[in-house]
Write an enzyme that holds these catalytic residues in place. Sequence first.
Site, mmCIF file in Angstrom:
data_model
loop_
_atom_site.group_PDB
_atom_site.id
_atom_site.type_symbol
_atom_site.label_atom_id
_atom_site.label_comp_id
_atom_site.label_asym_id
_atom_site.label_seq_id
_atom_site.Cartn_x
_atom_site.Cartn_y
_atom_site.Cartn_z
ATOM 1 N N ASP A 1 37.112 35.912 42.082
ATOM 2 C CA ASP A 1 37.879 35.305 43.171
ATOM 3 C C ASP A 1 37.069 34.171 43.797
ATOM 4 O O ASP A 1 35.968 34.379 44.306
ATOM 5 C CB ASP A 1 38.223 36.351 44.227
ATOM 6 C CG ASP A 1 39.379 35.944 45.113
ATOM 7 O OD1 ASP A 1 39.411 34.762 45.526
ATOM 8 O OD2 ASP A 1 40.244 36.780 45.382
ATOM 9 N N SER B 1 45.180 38.765 50.410
ATOM 10 C CA SER B 1 44.488 37.593 50.933
ATOM 11 C C SER B 1 44.500 37.647 52.469
ATOM 12 O O SER B 1 43.963 38.580 53.047
ATOM 13 C CB SER B 1 45.114 36.309 50.389
ATOM 14 O OG SER B 1 44.310 35.189 50.683
ATOM 15 N N HIS C 1 41.911 34.746 42.443
ATOM 16 C CA HIS C 1 42.784 34.970 43.600
ATOM 17 C C HIS C 1 44.227 35.085 43.126
ATOM 18 O O HIS C 1 45.100 34.309 43.516
ATOM 19 C CB HIS C 1 42.616 33.822 44.595
ATOM 20 C CG HIS C 1 42.944 34.212 46.003
ATOM 21 N ND1 HIS C 1 42.252 35.182 46.694
ATOM 22 C CD2 HIS C 1 43.916 33.786 46.863
ATOM 23 C CE1 HIS C 1 42.758 35.321 47.900
ATOM 24 N NE2 HIS C 1 43.768 34.487 48.018
#
Length: 432
Positions: free
Chosen positions: A382, A297, A411
């Site tokens: 995601d 991320s 995610h």
Amino acid sequence: MKNRFLPIAFLFLLSIITALAQPARRPVEVVVTTDRDDWTYKTGDKVQFLITVMRNGNLVKNASVRYEIGLEKLDPTIQQTKIAADGKLTIDGGTLKTPGFLRCLAWVTVDGIEYRGIATAGFDPLKIEPTVSNPQDFDTFWASAKEELAAVPMDAKMTLLPERCTEKVNVYHLNLQNHKKGVRVYGILSIPKKEGKYPALLRVPGAGVRAYYGDVVTAEKDIITLEIGIHGIPVIMDPSVYTDMGLGLLNGYPSYNLDDRDKFYYKKVYLGCVRANDFLTSLPQYDGTNLAVTGGSQGGALSIITAGLDPRVKWLGAFYPALSDVTGYLHGRAGGWPHYFDKNGIKGNNTKEKVNTVAYYDVVNFARRVKVPGLYIWGFNDETCPPTSMYASYNVTSAPKELKLFLDTGHWTYQEEKDVMNNWLIEKLTKK
């Protein structure tokens, strides 16, 4: 005092890991998929989304399914509700004329509880091009910033953490000076106890404010590891401190000083990653050659950025990188986290100054400059880092690269993904 808080800290870490882990199964599942196994189409091809509703593994007959279809992160173009008589629905999703992603979200309410499913079809994703500009003075700007960093003494301070040490590894709380006096970088350093020369791995963090615990497991495989925070605060405090800071002083930090490229919050963050490498490569135990960086991320972004800025990095491993092609929203498609220009942020952020600043910090422009092999892992579902934004960076990377897709992931990561990445990094660093 440190031992007293360790169990609380461990529970805090566990809550973070749980939040990023594979979602738990529920008694009712809404499974959405596409009519192609690889979820991938050419522009102009038509996609069908297949929705299945199950309870305890059995089809739920006459389920009322509400669904939406549209470009990821944008308002849907199709919104309907249909009855799945036998628990299954086939939906015509249409097509895309330009490379990108078309997403289907479906909801079903059973016994008063709402359940949700998602699938995302990719249309020529390897042809997605970035929207963010590539400033002519980008390299000059960052060369000057690194000179600024190099002029500041590292002033490294290591504090042994006996309660975290193992039979094979010493663990330290590390404190470095960043690009300006009084601006610090903190992290957890793990060094093999056995005398010798070792490769090094920098672990860079996802978004948020938290304590860190280091990577002792990898260090026990004869690899020096350093896990850093980005906020210039110690990383071994009581979890309540980070909660308070995350809700208070550091709430919204990704946008701090976005209108000034020299004062933007992420400048110290990016330089802090280089400073961490300054330290790792200065260690007498470092083998002088093998250095890798990895994260997910925000950390996926920082992995690419660090490799783009620092030629000492030899490999990078990135999970679902954020901060990528953030201007996508200004061009009719999804942009990367933290979504500066989506419908919630565009009013305050769509200024000449802010659009100018993001060009110097967007992952795309660092990806253009990466020269080392990278392993990249993400999924089509995601919703935090839209795949359109991630492909915008991946596609401009000319260095050797490998993309591992776990299509249905959002995610979060399966354990198998983590194993793939860890094994790849260890193999590269140790030449085994």
